[in-house]
Each structure stands twice: as C-alpha cells, then as structure tokens.
Write a protein that holds these residues in place. Sequence first.
Motif, PDB file in Angstrom:
ATOM      1  N   SER A 186      36.360  55.827 101.202  1.00  0.00           N
ATOM      2  CA  SER A 186      35.075  55.153 101.008  1.00  0.00           C
ATOM      3  C   SER A 186      35.017  54.378  99.701  1.00  0.00           C
ATOM      4  CB  SER A 186      33.949  56.179 101.066  1.00  0.00           C
ATOM      5  OG  SER A 186      34.156  57.188 100.089  1.00  0.00           O
ATOM      6  N   ALA A 187      35.639  54.896  98.641  1.00  0.00           N
ATOM      7  CA  ALA A 187      35.624  54.182  97.362  1.00  0.00           C
ATOM      8  C   ALA A 187      36.382  52.863  97.474  1.00  0.00           C
ATOM      9  CB  ALA A 187      36.226  55.068  96.272  1.00  0.00           C
ATOM     10  N   ALA A 188      37.558  52.900  98.099  1.00  0.00           N
ATOM     11  CA  ALA A 188      38.319  51.668  98.291  1.00  0.00           C
ATOM     12  C   ALA A 188      37.587  50.700  99.213  1.00  0.00           C
ATOM     13  CB  ALA A 188      39.700  51.992  98.855  1.00  0.00           C
ATOM     14  N   LEU A 189      36.881  51.229 100.215  1.00  0.00           N
ATOM     15  CA  LEU A 189      36.125  50.362 101.128  1.00  0.00           C
ATOM     16  C   LEU A 189      35.015  49.628 100.392  1.00  0.00           C
ATOM     17  CD1 LEU A 189      35.500  49.384 104.004  1.00  0.00           C
ATOM     18  CD2 LEU A 189      33.998  51.360 104.240  1.00  0.00           C
ATOM     19  N   PHE A 190      34.323  50.314  99.512  1.00  0.00           N
ATOM     20  CA  PHE A 190      33.242  49.658  98.768  1.00  0.00           C
ATOM     21  C   PHE A 190      33.788  48.511  97.921  1.00  0.00           C
ATOM     22  CE2 PHE A 190      30.540  49.217  95.028  1.00  0.00           C
ATOM     23  CZ  PHE A 190      29.288  49.051  95.595  1.00  0.00           C
ATOM     24  N   ASP A 191      34.889  48.753  97.216  1.00  0.00           N
ATOM     25  CA  ASP A 191      35.487  47.695  96.399  1.00  0.00           C
ATOM     26  C   ASP A 191      36.010  46.555  97.277  1.00  0.00           C
ATOM     27  OD1 ASP A 191      34.947  49.159  94.147  1.00  0.00           O
ATOM     28  OD2 ASP A 191      36.919  50.110  94.081  1.00  0.00           O
ATOM     29  N   LEU A 192      36.566  46.885  98.436  1.00  0.00           N
ATOM     30  CA  LEU A 192      37.080  45.848  99.327  1.00  0.00           C
ATOM     31  C   LEU A 192      35.956  44.972  99.859  1.00  0.00           C
ATOM     32  CD1 LEU A 192      39.431  44.595 100.884  1.00  0.00           C
ATOM     33  CD2 LEU A 192      39.086  46.336 102.652  1.00  0.00           C
ATOM     34  N   ARG A 193      34.850  45.568 100.235  1.00  0.00           N
ATOM     35  CA  ARG A 193      33.712  44.782 100.724  1.00  0.00           C
ATOM     36  C   ARG A 193      33.188  43.851  99.644  1.00  0.00           C
ATOM     37  NH1 ARG A 193      29.570  49.019 102.884  1.00  0.00           N
ATOM     38  NH2 ARG A 193      28.393  47.146 103.393  1.00  0.00           N
ATOM     39  N   CYS A 194      33.091  44.339  98.424  1.00  0.00           N
ATOM     40  CA  CYS A 194      32.636  43.483  97.318  1.00  0.00           C
ATOM     41  C   CYS A 194      33.616  42.336  97.095  1.00  0.00           C
ATOM     42  CB  CYS A 194      32.487  44.307  96.046  1.00  0.00           C
ATOM     43  SG  CYS A 194      31.160  45.525  96.104  1.00  0.00           S
ATOM     44  N   LEU A 195      34.921  42.620  97.151  1.00  0.00           N
ATOM     45  CA  LEU A 195      35.930  41.577  96.959  1.00  0.00           C
ATOM     46  C   LEU A 195      35.821  40.502  98.027  1.00  0.00           C
ATOM     47  CD1 LEU A 195      38.519  40.500  95.598  1.00  0.00           C
ATOM     48  CD2 LEU A 195      39.813  41.992  97.132  1.00  0.00           C
ATOM     49  N   ILE A 196      35.692  40.895  99.292  1.00  0.00           N
ATOM     50  CA  ILE A 196      35.595  39.919 100.376  1.00  0.00           C
ATOM     51  C   ILE A 196      34.321  39.097 100.245  1.00  0.00           C
ATOM     52  CG2 ILE A 196      35.298  39.701 102.872  1.00  0.00           C
ATOM     53  CD1 ILE A 196      37.179  42.075 103.198  1.00  0.00           C
ATOM     54  N   ARG A 197      33.226  39.754  99.913  1.00  0.00           N
ATOM     55  CA  ARG A 197      31.957  39.032  99.769  1.00  0.00           C
ATOM     56  C   ARG A 197      32.057  37.966  98.672  1.00  0.00           C
ATOM     57  NH1 ARG A 197      29.210  43.182  98.998  1.00  0.00           N
ATOM     58  NH2 ARG A 197      28.701  43.644 101.176  1.00  0.00           N
ATOM     59  N   GLU A 198      32.609  38.326  97.531  1.00  0.00           N
ATOM     60  CA  GLU A 198      32.740  37.364  96.438  1.00  0.00           C
ATOM     61  C   GLU A 198      33.702  36.242  96.797  1.00  0.00           C
ATOM     62  OE1 GLU A 198      33.977  39.661  93.131  1.00  0.00           O
ATOM     63  OE2 GLU A 198      32.109  40.813  92.982  1.00  0.00           O
ATOM     64  N   ALA A 199      34.837  36.581  97.435  1.00  0.00           N
ATOM     65  CA  ALA A 199      35.821  35.554  97.780  1.00  0.00           C
ATOM     66  C   ALA A 199      35.265  34.571  98.801  1.00  0.00           C
ATOM     67  CB  ALA A 199      37.094  36.228  98.309  1.00  0.00           C
ATOM     68  N   MET A 200      34.536  35.055  99.797  1.00  0.00           N
ATOM     69  CA  MET A 200      33.994  34.172 100.821  1.00  0.00           C
ATOM     70  C   MET A 200      32.891  33.271 100.261  1.00  0.00           C
ATOM     71  SD  MET A 200      35.496  34.212 103.655  1.00  0.00           S
ATOM     72  CE  MET A 200      36.738  35.143 104.548  1.00  0.00           C
ATOM     73  N   ILE A 201      32.076  33.806  99.397  1.00  0.00           N
ATOM     74  CA  ILE A 201      31.025  32.974  98.795  1.00  0.00           C
ATOM     75  C   ILE A 201      31.640  31.859  97.967  1.00  0.00           C
ATOM     76  CG2 ILE A 201      29.180  32.990  97.074  1.00  0.00           C
ATOM     77  CD1 ILE A 201      28.388  35.747  98.077  1.00  0.00           C
ATOM     78  N   ALA A 202      32.657  32.189  97.157  1.00  0.00           N
ATOM     79  CA  ALA A 202      33.316  31.164  96.355  1.00  0.00           C
ATOM     80  C   ALA A 202      34.010  30.132  97.244  1.00  0.00           C
ATOM     81  CB  ALA A 202      34.324  31.814  95.409  1.00  0.00           C
ATOM     82  N   TYR A 203      34.616  30.583  98.336  1.00  0.00           N
ATOM     83  CA  TYR A 203      35.306  29.668  99.250  1.00  0.00           C
ATOM     84  C   TYR A 203      34.330  28.683  99.879  1.00  0.00           C
ATOM     85  CZ  TYR A 203      37.746  28.117 103.470  1.00  0.00           C
ATOM     86  OH  TYR A 203      38.280  27.359 104.476  1.00  0.00           O
ATOM     87  N   LEU A 204      33.176  29.177 100.339  1.00  0.00           N
ATOM     88  CA  LEU A 204      32.197  28.294 100.970  1.00  0.00           C
ATOM     89  C   LEU A 204      31.546  27.362  99.952  1.00  0.00           C
ATOM     90  CD1 LEU A 204      30.491  30.819 103.409  1.00  0.00           C
ATOM     91  CD2 LEU A 204      32.151  29.047 103.980  1.00  0.00           C
ATOM     92  N   GLN A 205      31.269  27.844  98.762  1.00  0.00           N
ATOM     93  CA  GLN A 205      30.649  26.993  97.751  1.00  0.00           C
ATOM     94  C   GLN A 205      31.565  25.841  97.347  1.00  0.00           C
ATOM     95  OE1 GLN A 205      29.706  29.797  94.656  1.00  0.00           O
ATOM     96  NE2 GLN A 205      27.639  30.178  95.432  1.00  0.00           N
ATOM     97  N   GLN A 206      32.842  26.126  97.218  1.00  0.00           N
ATOM     98  CA  GLN A 206      33.768  25.114  96.727  1.00  0.00           C
ATOM     99  C   GLN A 206      34.284  24.196  97.836  1.00  0.00           C
ATOM    100  OE1 GLN A 206      36.845  27.292  94.701  1.00  0.00           O
ATOM    101  NE2 GLN A 206      35.419  28.273  93.272  1.00  0.00           N
ATOM    102  N   GLY A 207      34.585  24.747  98.989  1.00  0.00           N
ATOM    103  CA  GLY A 207      35.209  23.945 100.030  1.00  0.00           C
ATOM    104  C   GLY A 207      34.316  23.514 101.164  1.00  0.00           C
ATOM    105  N   HIS A 208      33.261  24.278 101.452  1.00  0.00           N
ATOM    106  CA  HIS A 208      32.392  23.969 102.592  1.00  0.00           C
ATOM    107  C   HIS A 208      30.927  24.210 102.228  1.00  0.00           C
ATOM    108  CE1 HIS A 208      35.860  23.621 105.332  1.00  0.00           C
ATOM    109  NE2 HIS A 208      36.366  24.652 104.655  1.00  0.00           N
TER     110      HIS A 208
END
Length: 403
Positions: free
Chosen positions: A300-322
């Motif tokens: 569960s600890a790794a899952l929480f960090d993974l979800r935060c990582l994906i959320r941040e990466a996707m937001i940055a990807y959409l802001q910059q590229g789309h």
Amino acid sequence: MPFLAVTLAVAAGLVLSWLLRRIVLRLNRKRPELQATSRVARRPLQLALCLIGVRAALELTAGSETWHAAVDHLLLIALIGALAWLAVAVLLIIEAVVLTRHSVDVADNRRARRLRTQMILARRIAVALVVVLAVGSVMLTFPAIQALGAGLLASAGVISIVAGLAAQTSLVNVFAGMQLAFTDAIRVDDVVVVQKEWGRIEEITLTYVVVHVWDDRRLILPSTYFTTTPFENWTRRQSEVMGTVEFDLDWRAPVEEMRSELRRVLAGTDLWDERVGVLQITDATGGFVRVRILVSAADSAALFDLRCLIREAMIAYLQQGHPEALPHQRWEQAAPDAGSSVQRKAPLRGLGSPTAAGARPPADPHESQLFTGSIEAVERSRAFTGPGDDVFEDRDRHLASRN
C-alpha cells in the motif's frame, strides 16, 4: 552458625546461576540472539537459587528455633515470586528467539507477521496464567485460606471463574483479543482502514489494538471493535494491492498518446510491480471524458507513491504537450430571432370607443395581436375587434348628410 550457612548458601546460589547460564549459552552458541535475551533471566535465576539455598541452610542449622517457621514462610513466598519471575523471563526469551528467527523485514512477511501476533498474545496469556498460579500458590501457604487457594488452582475453578468474568464488559475484550490472534483476522503490521482512517496495526493486546495512522497518530480501539465492526484489511492474504488515478478531461484528450506516456512512466519506476497498468475511458458525459488509470504495487505504501507519481507525470504531460485536453467549459450564444422582437399592440376600438370621427380599426383582425395562431383564435379575435368596414361607411354617409 546460621549466618555462616546463609552466606555460603547465597554464594553457592550465585555460582550455580553463573554456571547454568554459561552451560546454556555454550550449548546454544550458534544462536547469537540468545546471548542478548538470556540477560533477562539472570536476576530471577540468581534470586531463586539463593532462596532455595537459604531455606535449606536454615532448615539444617536453625530448624528447631522458634522464629524458623515465620522466616521459612516468608522465604517460601519470596521463592514462589522468584520462580514466577523466572517463568516470565523464560517466556520472554522464547518469544524473542522465535521472533528473531522469523523476521518481518522481508518482502512477503505475511506468515512472519501472523506468527508474531500469535506469539505476542500467547506470551501475554501465559504471563497472566503464571501470575494466577503464583497468587494461588501463595494463598495455599496460609492455612486460613487454603480452601480458596485450592479452588483457584483447580481447573474447574479456574474455568468457572474465567467464564464468569467473561460475561463482564471489561473482560469481553480479553476474549476478543484471543479471537483476533488465532483467527488471523488482523496481524501486527497489517494495513487497515478503520473509521475512515488508513494505518497499520502497531500493537495487539488482550484488551485493545493500536493502529498507527498515516500521519503518525495512534488510534486506540477495543478488541471488540474488530470482531463486531466491518473494516478493511489490505494485507490479509497478500500485500499486493491495486489503485486508480482518475482525470476528467476534454473530449479532445489524446488517449493513445496518454497510454504511451503511462507505459513510459511505469517502465521508469521501481514502485510498479508489473502486474497491472492500464488506461481506460470509463465515462463520457457532462462535457468531460473520464480517464481512469489502474496500476498495481507491491504494498500500500508503494501504491500511494506510485499513484502520486502517475498523477504528477500525466498532468505535466498534458500541460506541456496537449493543453487542449485540459478541462474546458463551453457556452454558445444563440443568434437573435427576428420574430422575437417586441411589437406594440394596437388599441381596441368599438362602436362606443371615444375615437375621432372617421377613425377605423385595422382592416385585418390579425393586426390587433390579441388572438392569433389558430382558426379558433382568429374567429375569437373578430368578436373583440369591433364592427366591419361597411358599418363605418354607413356611419360616414349619415354624418355627411346631416351636415
């Protein structure tokens, strides 16, 4: 003479205690954990051996003295207490040795955590039984209350006492704690969600359970809570868990490009356990499309960090590229309708209306704007628009002849 005998007995007890400890450690020299835990039993062992030696010395040298009976009674009570202390120390040593051989600092520690929970509770139950037996044995040394002590030590008496006390609210938690330990409902270090709080089981006692909440608070719950109230246990069977990350995006969201970005992010992190990693559109209503990302992690600890990582990466990807995929609110203004302009209503005129001579109402009854839209409305309009043109022509000729 008695003093010298007592001194020699104490010295013999200390030497014998040292020899016994050395022999035990030498026989178990391949177990380094025993070297540290054996210190717990050193003091009670020395005390018990010294008391046994002192009693034997006084019995041999002062058995006929008047004070011997009272002193021997006190020494017997002290010996019972020392033996109970030694038994508790031995239980602590056994628990430490077992728990050291089954470490929880591994990836798959479910079995070790289960054994840890059961050992801790079993040790506490055994300590309680040792205390009860010690108290009962001390009571047996007093002739006036030997009957009570015998009843306490008898198995039927102990069972009846425990069963009677179990009906009390204060001891219901004791039996609930035993049930938790041996039914495997929760274990030490399990990840649980109780009362909308996420945390880990830090301690399980006979009466309460300590939950270490994620923000370092401790939630103290009675043992009966976990036997009577539903709760979530994320690590009962396995520590692997799955979680979601959701976005509400515009209809122009690049789904395939987002899948490629998700695969790139997952490939570059050790938080993902490579079991599940998908991106799907789960809803497309209300002006948005809902993108759900389902991923898995080892715990569960790794899952929480993974979800935060994906959320941040996707937001940055959409802001910059789309940026066009980010949520938008749309409004459309309809063109003005020509027929919706306000029209002034013509005044009503009739035979008795105070109008100037020669004034006539509109020839077309539709111009009155009173009743329109159907044949029935036009016929009703004629009833309210006054007389026809022939009536007004006759009235004009009549006025002209009079003048």
